[in-house]
Design a protein around this motif. Sequence first.
Motif, PDB file in Angstrom:
ATOM      1  N   UNK A 111      26.065  45.326  42.930  1.00 20.89           N
ATOM      2  CA  UNK A 111      24.956  44.801  43.731  1.00 20.89           C
ATOM      3  C   UNK A 111      24.307  45.907  44.555  1.00 20.89           C
ATOM      4  N   UNK A 112      25.099  46.830  45.089  1.00 21.50           N
ATOM      5  CA  UNK A 112      24.501  47.949  45.831  1.00 21.50           C
ATOM      6  C   UNK A 112      23.627  48.791  44.903  1.00 21.50           C
ATOM      7  N   UNK A 113      24.134  49.097  43.705  1.00 20.54           N
ATOM      8  CA  UNK A 113      23.361  49.905  42.752  1.00 20.54           C
ATOM      9  C   UNK A 113      22.079  49.178  42.332  1.00 20.54           C
ATOM     10  N   UNK A 114      22.180  47.876  42.058  1.00 22.86           N
ATOM     11  CA  UNK A 114      20.998  47.112  41.625  1.00 22.86           C
ATOM     12  C   UNK A 114      19.947  47.029  42.738  1.00 22.86           C
ATOM     13  N   UNK A 115      20.392  46.734  43.967  1.00 22.58           N
ATOM     14  CA  UNK A 115      19.454  46.638  45.084  1.00 22.58           C
ATOM     15  C   UNK A 115      18.726  47.960  45.309  1.00 22.58           C
ATOM     16  N   UNK A 116      19.467  49.070  45.199  1.00 21.11           N
ATOM     17  CA  UNK A 116      18.847  50.382  45.365  1.00 21.11           C
ATOM     18  C   UNK A 116      17.881  50.667  44.222  1.00 21.11           C
ATOM     19  N   UNK A 117      18.243  50.288  43.013  1.00 24.05           N
ATOM     20  CA  UNK A 117      17.361  50.491  41.857  1.00 24.05           C
ATOM     21  C   UNK A 117      16.055  49.717  42.034  1.00 24.05           C
ATOM     22  N   UNK A 118      16.140  48.480  42.524  1.00 27.15           N
ATOM     23  CA  UNK A 118      14.934  47.681  42.758  1.00 27.15           C
ATOM     24  C   UNK A 118      14.012  48.391  43.738  1.00 27.15           C
ATOM     25  N   UNK A 119      14.597  48.977  44.794  1.00 30.29           N
ATOM     26  CA  UNK A 119      13.771  49.654  45.801  1.00 30.29           C
ATOM     27  C   UNK A 119      13.106  50.905  45.244  1.00 30.29           C
ATOM     28  N   UNK A 120      13.684  51.511  44.213  1.00 36.10           N
ATOM     29  CA  UNK A 120      13.146  52.750  43.657  1.00 36.10           C
ATOM     30  C   UNK A 120      12.157  52.522  42.524  1.00 36.10           C
ATOM     31  N   UNK A 121      12.437  51.550  41.651  1.00 36.69           N
ATOM     32  CA  UNK A 121      11.602  51.404  40.450  1.00 36.69           C
ATOM     33  C   UNK A 121      11.022  49.998  40.281  1.00 36.69           C
ATOM     34  N   UNK A 122      11.383  49.064  41.147  1.00 39.18           N
ATOM     35  CA  UNK A 122      10.834  47.722  41.045  1.00 39.18           C
ATOM     36  C   UNK A 122      11.650  46.823  40.130  1.00 39.18           C
ATOM     37  N   UNK A 123      11.494  45.509  40.329  1.00 33.87           N
ATOM     38  CA  UNK A 123      12.298  44.542  39.583  1.00 33.87           C
ATOM     39  C   UNK A 123      11.946  44.521  38.098  1.00 33.87           C
ATOM     40  N   UNK A 124      10.636  44.659  37.772  1.00 34.87           N
ATOM     41  CA  UNK A 124      10.229  44.564  36.367  1.00 34.87           C
ATOM     42  C   UNK A 124      10.824  45.694  35.540  1.00 34.87           C
ATOM     43  N   UNK A 125      10.763  46.917  36.055  1.00 37.05           N
ATOM     44  CA  UNK A 125      11.273  48.055  35.286  1.00 37.05           C
ATOM     45  C   UNK A 125      12.800  48.043  35.237  1.00 37.05           C
ATOM     46  N   UNK A 126      13.445  47.669  36.347  1.00 30.62           N
ATOM     47  CA  UNK A 126      14.902  47.546  36.324  1.00 30.62           C
ATOM     48  C   UNK A 126      15.317  46.455  35.342  1.00 30.62           C
ATOM     49  N   UNK A 127      14.491  45.402  35.246  1.00 29.23           N
ATOM     50  CA  UNK A 127      14.788  44.325  34.315  1.00 29.23           C
ATOM     51  C   UNK A 127      14.798  44.779  32.877  1.00 29.23           C
ATOM     52  N   UNK A 128      13.969  45.778  32.553  1.00 30.87           N
ATOM     53  CA  UNK A 128      13.963  46.318  31.193  1.00 30.87           C
ATOM     54  C   UNK A 128      15.329  46.929  30.865  1.00 30.87           C
ATOM     55  N   UNK A 129      15.901  47.669  31.805  1.00 26.36           N
ATOM     56  CA  UNK A 129      17.236  48.256  31.601  1.00 26.36           C
ATOM     57  C   UNK A 129      18.276  47.155  31.435  1.00 26.36           C
ATOM     58  N   UNK A 130      18.061  46.042  32.129  1.00 22.07           N
ATOM     59  CA  UNK A 130      19.013  44.932  32.079  1.00 22.07           C
ATOM     60  C   UNK A 130      19.143  44.340  30.683  1.00 22.07           C
ATOM     61  N   UNK A 131      18.133  44.583  29.832  1.00 17.18           N
ATOM     62  CA  UNK A 131      18.203  44.099  28.453  1.00 17.18           C
ATOM     63  C   UNK A 131      19.385  44.703  27.690  1.00 17.18           C
ATOM     64  N   UNK A 132      19.923  45.816  28.179  1.00 14.26           N
ATOM     65  CA  UNK A 132      21.064  46.445  27.507  1.00 14.26           C
ATOM     66  C   UNK A 132      22.347  45.633  27.682  1.00 14.26           C
TER      67      UNK A 132
END
Length: 313
Positions: free
Chosen positions: A252-273
């Motif tokens: 959750x810490x890594x995901x929250x930080x990722x959202x702040x850096x690249x946004x939910x939409x782009x982080x969501x693309x990585x989540x497809x993995x």
Amino acid sequence: MAVTDRARTVSQEQQQSDSGRGKRGAAGVGVLLALLATVVWSGSFVATRGMAGSVPPVQAVFWRWIIAALAVAPFAARQAWQQRALIRRHLGYISLATLFGVTLYNTLVHQAGLTTSASNMGMIMAASPVIMALYARLGGERLGIRRTSGMLLAAFGVLFLVGDGSLGFDFTAGDLWMFGAALSFATYSALLKRKPAEIGGLAFLFTTFVLGALMLAPAYAVSLHLQGGFEATAGTVGPLLYVGVFSSAVAFFAWNKAISLIGAARAGVVYYLQPVCVAGLGLLLLGERTGPAELLSMALILGGVGLASVTRR
């Protein structure tokens, strides 16, 4: 004078170049953090499936957040105490984020683990990036042709995977619980973009963990009364420690930080993995087989993620 103007121009160009490199570096870190969270969460689906039948879902989620709060307390409790006035001021927002990201999402995941496979759980959760992208678009964010094409390709791979090589579906109750979990997680990810910047990341995380446990306490008491407790063995405590420390505190810490850096939409693309990771772990740890349809679907998902993650220099 001409020399001075030229020097000023060169200095401005250098600053712009440094700024561009800095943004690309931050984006790279954001993608890596989103990938870390995705891989760790993939393991949590296997752990959740492994606990099915031995630990009631509500009790598993309750203890997950107790363990998570204890894990981050040494690093976050002091910051949370120092920012208690800010936390009280934004308690409504924090409670809403907790409800979707901590309480509902994980309860639905554990409930789904009773009647569907770990692979299906990971595959269906890959629907959440589509919802994240829709939220981002409604918020005014431009997705671009490349990211949209990659997202659609990956989504098609997920649909093909869930349909076992076709576009026909035969959902179990667990699959439907997972669709609810996907919606809840996407809503949480969208809410993260509105997190007040003055609240520290660790303080926010610790507060959501504590609030999540408090929200689940009444349901936990009812579950104890109706279902009884569970036996503390290696098969129950081990998975709980994994989902509490790694899938909660670290991911959750890594995901929250990722959202702040690249946004939910782009982080969501990585989540497809995630379906790829879950399928691999399900094969290794639970013996869930992977056939030609799954391999083709994974290739589509990986191709879509690669296409959507490429950025122009």
